[in-house]
Design an enzyme around this catalytic site. Structure first.
Site, PDB file in Angstrom:
ATOM      1  CG  HIS A 104     -33.168 -23.116  -2.392  1.00 53.64           C
ATOM      2  ND1 HIS A 104     -33.103 -21.894  -3.004  1.00 53.64           N
ATOM      3  CD2 HIS A 104     -32.944 -24.040  -3.376  1.00 53.64           C
ATOM      4  CE1 HIS A 104     -32.843 -22.053  -4.295  1.00 53.64           C
ATOM      5  NE2 HIS A 104     -32.739 -23.336  -4.539  1.00 53.64           N
ATOM      6  CG  HIS A 143     -28.552 -25.405  -5.390  1.00 51.09           C
ATOM      7  ND1 HIS A 143     -28.192 -24.635  -6.473  1.00 51.09           N
ATOM      8  CD2 HIS A 143     -29.912 -25.350  -5.352  1.00 51.09           C
ATOM      9  CE1 HIS A 143     -29.260 -24.138  -7.050  1.00 51.09           C
ATOM     10  NE2 HIS A 143     -30.328 -24.567  -6.386  1.00 51.09           N
ATOM     11  CD  GLU A 144     -32.200 -28.089  -3.829  1.00 45.35           C
ATOM     12  OE1 GLU A 144     -33.147 -27.453  -3.318  1.00 45.35           O
ATOM     13  OE2 GLU A 144     -31.941 -28.051  -5.046  1.00 45.35           O
ATOM     14  CG  ASP A 189     -33.340 -21.850  -7.684  1.00 47.38           C
ATOM     15  OD1 ASP A 189     -32.164 -22.011  -7.320  1.00 47.38           O
ATOM     16  OD2 ASP A 189     -34.265 -22.613  -7.345  1.00 47.38           O
TER      17      ASP A 189
END
EC number: 3.4.24.39
Length: 357
Positions: free
Chosen positions: A312, A308-309, A323
């Site tokens: 980004h 997920h990170e 998000d």
């Protein structure tokens, strides 16, 4: 590490592909109430938001990554001369269950809450001049007495125009812009260091597996990305491939990964965060309470949180994700264009591929 030529090719492909995906105009379900956000200028670049429940149902709204969050998260989009000013704050991944009561705000029909924040703190407005500020997206909700996210509500604001004093705005932006480049994996010792290193390394094969599944398409892909179009499948696969390359080494790469919280952003409900403008990722203490890999469909774990990170950070794959929605129910309500820009859509798809959900 990738060569500059390959990076430019991927960026060009991503920009073209995203531009080619038309945002859905399909109306949302009638039973999703809408939040109205009224933006007004307080002074300088200080803005007040009044969030009102325009529906006829009670709402328990999550404030993380939304108005009332005290972290430097993206609450509004800022435009100058028709182009969006890059966001320079943090993107948080928070829990989707076991959330503390204090991170929710209850709003009955017609009720409101307020929040004040400085838009110059997370956007470089040092050039000054007129800007336009607006907000639109989805806020997570739960049942009145719940601690698990169970719904999503659409919100939208007016457009606010502000004439910015560039010198004053630059001082506010500088207070956030105090980060230095460090080594690839930092502050990682003891059991937490071992857990983080293992999660990062295992992110590589899972991201590669997800890339293959994306190229093949199918039910899970359509569930999260709302299409089986080959162009979209290739774009999703390219981002996962980039994550796999980045996660394959803890001694080189384009991100700096902290095993702790050097900037004081974490709270008990936040798992990890990214600072995309610096390609920095930091784990929070709650990250280490997760299992390494969950056996629960739509669940959270350390490996998919790291994925997920990574999505980004534009250094891994540009543009980095936003998000827009958290959790299975919210993420699967997004359009194709929105899902392509939503970090949780990627981590949840990876979870679905791993478990065959």
């Amino acid at each position: 590490m990738r060569s500059p030529q390959s990076i430019l090719a991927i960026v060009a492909f991503a920009t073209t592909a995203i531009a080619g995906v038309v945002p859905s105009t399909e109306k949302r379900a009638d039973d999703i109430p809408e939040l109205d956000v009224k933006l007004t200028q307080v002074e300088g670049t200080l803005v007040k938001a009044v969030v009102t429940n325009n529906g006829d149902e009670d709402l328990n709204i999550l404030n993380l990554n939304f108005f009332k969050d005290t972290a430097p998260v993206k609450k509004v989009s800022v435009y100058s001369q028709g182009a969006e000013v890059p966001f320079a704050g943090v993107r948080l991944r928070h829990k989707t269950s076991g959330l503390s009561p204090e991170v929710f705000t209850y709003l009955g029909p017609g009720e409101s809450f307020e929040d004040e924040f400085d838009v110059a703190f997370t956007a470089d407005l040092s050039q000054g001049g007129r800007i336009v500020v607006k907000a639109e997206g989805f806020a997570s909700t739960t049942d009145t007495d719940g601690d698990t996210l169970s719904g999503v509500v659409h919100y939208k604001s007016n457009e606010l125009e502000i004439d910015v004093d560039g010198k004053a705005a630059a001082k506010n932006f500088a207070s956030l812009n105090q980060f230095s480049k460090r080594t690839r994996l930092t502050g990682c010792t003891g059991s937490r260091g071992s857990a983080a290193t293992r999660a990062i390394r295992d992110s590589a094969p899972l991201a590669a597996m997800a890339a293959g599944a994306a190229r093949n398409g199918g039910r899970a892909f359509t569930q999260y990305f709302k299409t089986n179009d080959q162009q979209v499948r290739n774009l999703v696969a390219a981002r996962f491939d980039a994550v796999a390359r980045e996660a394959s080494s803890t001694t080189s790469g384009r991100t700096t990964y902290y095993c702790d919280d050097p900037y004081g952003i974490c709270s008990p409900n936040v798992l990890a965060y990214a600072l995309p403008s610096r390609n920095i990722i930091s784990n929070c203490p709650a990250y280490y309470s997760l299992s390494h890999l969950t056996w629960r469909c739509h669940g959270q774990d350390r490996v998919t949180t790291s994925i997920h990170e990574f999505t980004h950070t534009p250094g891994v794959f540009s543009p980095g994700t936003d998000d827009l929605a958290y959790g299975h129910q919210a993420a699967t309500s997004l359009s194709t264009w929105e899902a392509l820009n939503n970090a949780d859509s990627f981590s949840l798809f990876a979870n679905a591929v791993y478990l065959g959900c």
